[in-house]
Write an enzyme that holds these catalytic residues in place. Structure first.
Site, PDB file in Angstrom:
ATOM      1  N   ARG A 246      38.332  41.023  36.588  1.00  0.00           N
ATOM      2  CA  ARG A 246      38.352  42.419  36.157  1.00  0.00           C
ATOM      3  C   ARG A 246      37.422  42.599  34.958  1.00  0.00           C
ATOM      4  O   ARG A 246      37.353  41.706  34.094  1.00  0.00           O
ATOM      5  CB  ARG A 246      39.766  42.842  35.737  1.00  0.00           C
ATOM      6  CG  ARG A 246      40.718  43.119  36.887  1.00  0.00           C
ATOM      7  CD  ARG A 246      40.423  44.440  37.596  1.00  0.00           C
ATOM      8  NE  ARG A 246      41.378  44.701  38.657  1.00  0.00           N
ATOM      9  CZ  ARG A 246      41.215  44.339  39.935  1.00  0.00           C
ATOM     10  NH1 ARG A 246      40.132  43.699  40.304  1.00  0.00           N
ATOM     11  NH2 ARG A 246      42.130  44.636  40.835  1.00  0.00           N
TER      12      ARG A 246
ATOM     13  N   GLU B  12      34.385  51.223  35.650  1.00  0.00           N
ATOM     14  CA  GLU B  12      33.867  51.458  37.006  1.00  0.00           C
ATOM     15  C   GLU B  12      34.101  52.897  37.448  1.00  0.00           C
ATOM     16  O   GLU B  12      35.127  53.465  37.103  1.00  0.00           O
ATOM     17  CB  GLU B  12      34.544  50.482  37.977  1.00  0.00           C
ATOM     18  CG  GLU B  12      34.161  49.046  37.689  1.00  0.00           C
ATOM     19  CD  GLU B  12      34.928  48.037  38.560  1.00  0.00           C
ATOM     20  OE1 GLU B  12      35.602  48.448  39.518  1.00  0.00           O
ATOM     21  OE2 GLU B  12      34.837  46.853  38.257  1.00  0.00           O
TER      22      GLU B  12
ATOM     23  N   HIS C 234      31.687  45.939  42.921  1.00  0.00           N
ATOM     24  CA  HIS C 234      33.087  45.592  43.224  1.00  0.00           C
ATOM     25  C   HIS C 234      33.328  45.440  44.733  1.00  0.00           C
ATOM     26  O   HIS C 234      34.161  46.140  45.313  1.00  0.00           O
ATOM     27  CB  HIS C 234      34.031  46.650  42.629  1.00  0.00           C
ATOM     28  CG  HIS C 234      35.424  46.157  42.406  1.00  0.00           C
ATOM     29  ND1 HIS C 234      36.186  46.527  41.336  1.00  0.00           N
ATOM     30  CD2 HIS C 234      36.208  45.288  43.122  1.00  0.00           C
ATOM     31  CE1 HIS C 234      37.377  45.932  41.393  1.00  0.00           C
ATOM     32  NE2 HIS C 234      37.412  45.174  42.476  1.00  0.00           N
TER      33      HIS C 234
HETATM   34  P1  NDP Z   1      46.915  34.696  40.882  1.00  0.00           P
HETATM   35  O1  NDP Z   1      48.047  35.326  40.201  1.00  0.00           O
HETATM   36  O2  NDP Z   1      47.157  33.784  42.042  1.00  0.00           O
HETATM   37  O3  NDP Z   1      46.011  33.890  39.830  1.00  0.00           O
HETATM   38  C1  NDP Z   1      45.797  34.313  38.538  1.00  0.00           C
HETATM   39  C2  NDP Z   1      45.606  33.095  37.648  1.00  0.00           C
HETATM   40  O4  NDP Z   1      45.285  33.535  36.325  1.00  0.00           O
HETATM   41  C3  NDP Z   1      46.857  32.241  37.559  1.00  0.00           C
HETATM   42  O5  NDP Z   1      46.510  30.933  37.836  1.00  0.00           O
HETATM   43  C4  NDP Z   1      47.339  32.415  36.125  1.00  0.00           C
HETATM   44  O6  NDP Z   1      47.884  31.198  35.649  1.00  0.00           O
HETATM   45  C5  NDP Z   1      46.050  32.782  35.402  1.00  0.00           C
HETATM   46  N1  NDP Z   1      46.324  33.611  34.226  1.00  0.00           N
HETATM   47  C6  NDP Z   1      47.037  34.763  34.161  1.00  0.00           C
HETATM   48  N2  NDP Z   1      47.119  35.212  32.904  1.00  0.00           N
HETATM   49  C7  NDP Z   1      46.442  34.329  32.149  1.00  0.00           C
HETATM   50  C8  NDP Z   1      46.184  34.238  30.760  1.00  0.00           C
HETATM   51  N3  NDP Z   1      46.649  35.151  29.899  1.00  0.00           N
HETATM   52  N4  NDP Z   1      45.445  33.190  30.314  1.00  0.00           N
HETATM   53  C9  NDP Z   1      44.999  32.242  31.167  1.00  0.00           C
HETATM   54  N5  NDP Z   1      45.208  32.286  32.491  1.00  0.00           N
HETATM   55  C10 NDP Z   1      45.928  33.311  32.984  1.00  0.00           C
HETATM   56  O7  NDP Z   1      45.967  35.894  41.322  1.00  0.00           O
HETATM   57  P2  NDP Z   1      44.782  35.902  42.419  1.00  0.00           P
HETATM   58  O8  NDP Z   1      44.023  34.641  42.327  1.00  0.00           O
HETATM   59  O9  NDP Z   1      45.328  36.307  43.729  1.00  0.00           O
HETATM   60  O10 NDP Z   1      43.898  37.123  41.849  1.00  0.00           O
HETATM   61  C11 NDP Z   1      43.363  37.059  40.551  1.00  0.00           C
HETATM   62  C12 NDP Z   1      42.697  38.359  40.133  1.00  0.00           C
HETATM   63  O11 NDP Z   1      41.454  38.520  40.776  1.00  0.00           O
HETATM   64  C13 NDP Z   1      43.462  39.648  40.497  1.00  0.00           C
HETATM   65  O12 NDP Z   1      44.493  39.916  39.576  1.00  0.00           O
HETATM   66  C14 NDP Z   1      42.365  40.693  40.448  1.00  0.00           C
HETATM   67  O13 NDP Z   1      42.277  41.262  39.160  1.00  0.00           O
HETATM   68  C15 NDP Z   1      41.092  39.897  40.741  1.00  0.00           C
HETATM   69  N6  NDP Z   1      40.519  40.285  42.039  1.00  0.00           N
HETATM   70  C16 NDP Z   1      39.290  40.886  42.082  1.00  0.00           C
HETATM   71  C17 NDP Z   1      38.741  41.256  43.288  1.00  0.00           C
HETATM   72  C18 NDP Z   1      37.395  41.909  43.361  1.00  0.00           C
HETATM   73  O14 NDP Z   1      37.170  42.697  44.262  1.00  0.00           O
HETATM   74  N7  NDP Z   1      36.474  41.585  42.483  1.00  0.00           N
HETATM   75  C19 NDP Z   1      39.464  41.082  44.556  1.00  0.00           C
HETATM   76  C20 NDP Z   1      40.736  40.424  44.400  1.00  0.00           C
HETATM   77  C21 NDP Z   1      41.228  40.053  43.187  1.00  0.00           C
HETATM   78  P3  NDP Z   1      49.034  31.178  34.520  1.00  0.00           P
HETATM   79  O15 NDP Z   1      50.085  32.164  34.949  1.00  0.00           O
HETATM   80  O16 NDP Z   1      49.498  29.761  34.446  1.00  0.00           O
HETATM   81  O17 NDP Z   1      48.352  31.584  33.245  1.00  0.00           O
END
Ligand code: NDP
Length: 322
Positions: free
Chosen positions: A232, A261, A279
């Protein structure tokens, strides 16, 4: 009977969602998610929302019979899921079905950024190959890179699996180490940025991740540094990124997401060392259709079996108790 249940769609949504909802439920549409558009008649009957847009606490409060919000997308930052959960309203999203597509795009964007493939194609199309000779050698290459993944979740893991085939070093940063994942774990983002030259960002947009990628991180990546963002825009300090690209604090950036965006700053558009996409990471017919089906299936499961399929973490414990 689900067909007498009113589902509200505020704003635009994938046509396959609209088509299925109109067969399975009573479909109601309004132009945007503005509580001023909620008539007393709507307030009295809407039990579900299907959307890909902002759903605020105010909007939720304007719908007293609301039970579930089915968001189109895995990143549900536009929905006030905390407020919904506090009112026992379920929120669902579309995880997993898009992970491979987004990971493919991340790899494409990484290669475009390093090897300037879009610029090379533009060079050919402009007739410059014939007139001026071969396109310049690229400063960037994936060879020998150390890649750090910020967000080793569903998509991060799919990116890492692909990167294994490229023979690069892979490490990651999350709040917690992922059990069963052998890639090197860094407890802080800054530690990782110091240890790698390529940073791929795929964390969700939360108050905790906001602007966590800024000047300090770019300086740590160094002059060969490459930053790719498919997560994001809110995670990045965009002004600091533009500065880092201009001053060559880092080599290049590949971006699918932006702070405001669909507006992309002129300064970013003017930079040669930025590869920019509107995007599109999950935007294939195949993947978007799977996402659309999951939105509708969540609503159907909720109203027929009393349970969502893919509730967001805030709503995991919410079942249909009505
Ligand atoms: P997941 O929830 O599977 O993965 C997110 C990861 O981020 C987790 O491993 C989590 O680990 C880590 N994380 C969350 N908060 C923090 C933090 N504060 N510090 C460090 N690490 C953090 O989500 P997805 O992989 O399914 O999707 C991820 C993101 O990708 C979505 O939320 C979306 O915003 C973005 N996305 C963008 C798209 C696009 O079109 N460009 C399409 C699809 C998704 P932990 O909890 O251990 O910290």
């Amino acid at each position: 009977d689900a067909r007498s249940t009113a589902i509200l769609v505020p704003g635009k949504l994938h046509p396959h969602v609209i088509d299925r909802l109109s067969h399975e439920f009573e479909l109601v549409r309004i132009d945007r998610s503005d509580k001023a558009l909620i008539t007393p008649e709507l307030a009295a009957k809407v039990q579900g929302i299907a959307s890909a847009t902002l759903i605020s606490a105010e909007f939720i409060d304007a719908l007293p019979k609301l039970e579930i919000i089915a968001h189109f997308g895995v990143g549900y930052d536009p929905v006030d899921a905390g407020h919904a959960a506090s009112k026992n309203i379920c929120v669902t999203h579309t995880p997993d079905v898009l992970s491979d597509e987004v990971a493919d795009t991340a790899i494409g964007l990484l290669l475009n950024t390093l090897r300037e493939l879009p610029q090379a194609e533009a060079y050919l199309r402009a007739g410059r190959w014939e007139k001026e000779g071969p396109y310049r050698l690229t400063a960037g290459s994936l060879r020998g890179r150390r890649v750090g993944i910020y967000g080793m979740g569903r998509i991060g893991l799919a990116v890492a699996r692909r990167l294994e085939g490229f023979g690069v070093e892979i490490s990651y940063h999350n709040r917690r180490q992922v059990p069963g994942v052998a890639y090197l774990y860094h407890p802080t983002l800054l530690d990782m940025a110091r240890a790698v030259d390529t940073l791929i960002c795929v964390v969700p947009s939360t108050p905790e991740t906001e602007k966590t990628v800024g000047t300090e991180i770019f300086t740590a990546l160094g002059p060969q540094g490459v930053f790719v963002n498919v997560g994001r825009g809110a995670t990045v300090d965009e002004t600091a990124l533009i500065e880092a690209l201009k001053t060559r604090t880092i080599l290049a950036a590949g971006l699918d997401v932006f702070t405001n965006e669909p507006h992309v700053p002129e300064e970013l558009l003017a930079l040669e060392n930025a590869s920019l996409l509107p995007h599109v990471a999950s935007a294939s017919v195949k993947t978007r259709t799977m996402m659309a089906d999951l939105v509708v299936d969540n609503l159907l499961n909720w109203f027929t079996a009393g349970q969502a399929i893919t509730a967001v973490p805030e709503a995991r414990d919410i079942g249909r108790r009505r």
